[in-house]
Design a protein around this motif. Structure first.
Motif, mmCIF file in Angstrom:
data_model
loop_
_atom_site.group_PDB
_atom_site.id
_atom_site.type_symbol
_atom_site.label_atom_id
_atom_site.label_comp_id
_atom_site.label_asym_id
_atom_site.label_seq_id
_atom_site.Cartn_x
_atom_site.Cartn_y
_atom_site.Cartn_z
ATOM 1 N N SER A 96 0.833 -1.187 0.000
ATOM 2 C CA SER A 96 0.000 0.000 0.000
ATOM 3 C C SER A 96 0.872 1.244 0.000
ATOM 4 O O SER A 96 1.934 1.272 0.626
ATOM 5 N N ALA A 97 0.400 2.285 -0.694
ATOM 6 C CA ALA A 97 1.106 3.573 -0.695
ATOM 7 C C ALA A 97 0.721 4.395 0.530
ATOM 8 O O ALA A 97 1.355 5.392 0.823
ATOM 9 N N VAL A 98 -0.331 3.979 1.247
ATOM 10 C CA VAL A 98 -0.886 4.820 2.318
ATOM 11 C C VAL A 98 -0.979 4.152 3.694
ATOM 12 O O VAL A 98 -1.364 4.784 4.657
ATOM 13 N N CYS A 99 -0.656 2.852 3.800
ATOM 14 C CA CYS A 99 -0.685 2.179 5.101
ATOM 15 C C CYS A 99 0.281 0.999 5.064
ATOM 16 O O CYS A 99 0.996 0.819 4.088
ATOM 17 N N ALA A 100 0.275 0.184 6.100
ATOM 18 C CA ALA A 100 1.233 -0.921 6.213
ATOM 19 C C ALA A 100 0.845 -2.158 5.405
ATOM 20 O O ALA A 100 1.611 -3.107 5.321
ATOM 21 N N ALA A 101 -0.347 -2.172 4.809
ATOM 22 C CA ALA A 101 -0.845 -3.371 4.129
ATOM 23 C C ALA A 101 0.050 -3.816 2.971
ATOM 24 O O ALA A 101 0.601 -2.986 2.248
ATOM 25 N N GLU A 102 0.163 -5.145 2.831
ATOM 26 C CA GLU A 102 0.858 -5.748 1.699
ATOM 27 C C GLU A 102 0.021 -6.912 1.214
ATOM 28 O O GLU A 102 -0.674 -7.558 2.001
ATOM 29 N N ALA A 103 0.082 -7.176 -0.093
ATOM 30 C CA ALA A 103 -0.702 -8.262 -0.672
ATOM 31 C C ALA A 103 0.142 -9.027 -1.686
ATOM 32 O O ALA A 103 1.056 -8.464 -2.288
ATOM 33 N N ALA A 117 -5.670 -1.425 -5.784
ATOM 34 C CA ALA A 117 -5.440 -0.300 -4.887
ATOM 35 C C ALA A 117 -5.679 -0.704 -3.447
ATOM 36 O O ALA A 117 -6.338 -1.707 -3.169
ATOM 37 N N CYS A 118 -5.129 0.069 -2.539
ATOM 38 C CA CYS A 118 -5.359 -0.116 -1.117
ATOM 39 C C CYS A 118 -5.548 1.267 -0.514
ATOM 40 O O CYS A 118 -4.747 2.173 -0.771
ATOM 41 N N GLY A 119 -6.615 1.440 0.251
ATOM 42 C CA GLY A 119 -6.875 2.744 0.839
ATOM 43 C C GLY A 119 -7.276 3.773 -0.204
ATOM 44 O O GLY A 119 -7.196 4.967 0.042
ATOM 45 N N GLY A 120 -7.693 3.308 -1.402
ATOM 46 C CA GLY A 120 -8.113 4.210 -2.465
ATOM 47 C C GLY A 120 -6.972 4.697 -3.345
ATOM 48 O O GLY A 120 -7.177 5.489 -4.255
ATOM 49 N N VAL A 121 -5.746 4.205 -3.104
ATOM 50 C CA VAL A 121 -4.565 4.638 -3.861
ATOM 51 C C VAL A 121 -3.910 3.407 -4.492
ATOM 52 O O VAL A 121 -3.761 2.385 -3.818
ATOM 53 N N PRO A 122 -3.522 3.478 -5.794
ATOM 54 C CA PRO A 122 -2.887 2.315 -6.426
ATOM 55 C C PRO A 122 -1.713 1.792 -5.605
ATOM 56 O O PRO A 122 -0.947 2.568 -5.039
ATOM 57 N N ARG A 175 7.128 4.755 -0.634
ATOM 58 C CA ARG A 175 5.802 5.285 -0.311
ATOM 59 C C ARG A 175 5.860 6.805 -0.359
ATOM 60 O O ARG A 175 6.790 7.399 0.173
ATOM 61 N N PRO A 176 4.869 7.460 -1.000
ATOM 62 C CA PRO A 176 4.874 8.924 -1.042
ATOM 63 C C PRO A 176 4.641 9.506 0.353
ATOM 64 O O PRO A 176 3.910 8.933 1.154
ATOM 65 N N GLN A 177 5.269 10.635 0.632
ATOM 66 C CA GLN A 177 5.086 11.296 1.927
ATOM 67 C C GLN A 177 3.708 11.950 1.978
ATOM 68 O O GLN A 177 3.255 12.510 0.979
ATOM 69 N N GLY A 178 3.058 11.872 3.132
ATOM 70 C CA GLY A 178 1.812 12.590 3.340
ATOM 71 C C GLY A 178 0.577 11.977 2.710
ATOM 72 O O GLY A 178 -0.505 12.542 2.813
ATOM 73 N N ALA A 179 0.708 10.827 2.025
ATOM 74 C CA ALA A 179 -0.466 10.182 1.435
ATOM 75 C C ALA A 179 -1.285 9.541 2.554
ATOM 76 O O ALA A 179 -0.726 9.066 3.537
#
Length: 111
Positions: free
Chosen positions: A20-27, A40-45, A53-57
């Motif tokens: 995930s780009a926005v949390c700790a999740a991995e798949a 996507a995860c958390g609404g972000v690809p 991971r982008p900062q502030g996402a």
């Protein structure tokens, strides 16, 4: 909110890992989709394992259902199946559709 014009192709082959780009999740992809889609995860690809991971996402409020470790998630429309390898706050989706937890197969009763 930027338009998704330059959709990069995701190679969702079996065994490929995504984070995930926005949390700790991995798949991990278990079964590939039958069409080109955006996982996507958390609404972000999702990102490849080597991507930063982008900062502030942040997780989008409508995609904050969470991902559960060890659960398989499926998208009925494309057949994509992914195994959650690391839990996170964001929920998995395919092209904006929420993925659902795959139910364990019921074993026939032995009586």
């Amino acid at each position: 909110h930027a338009a998704v014009g330059g959709r990069r192709s995701m190679n969702l082959k079996p065994g490929s890992r995504w984070k995930s780009a926005v949390c700790a999740a991995e798949a991990v992809v278990v079964r590939p989709p039958n069409a080109e889609v955006v996982l996507a995860c958390g609404g972000v690809p999702m990102l490849g394992p080597a991507d930063e991971r982008p900062q502030g996402a942040a997780v989008a409020p409508d995609h904050a259902g969470g991902s559960l470790l060890g659960k398989r998630y499926i998208d009925a429309e494309t057949g994509l199946e992914a195994l959650c390898a690391k839990a996170g706050e964001g929920s998995l989706s395919v092209d904006g559709r929420p993925m659902v937890v795959k139910d364990a197969k019921k074993l026939p009763s032995s009586d």
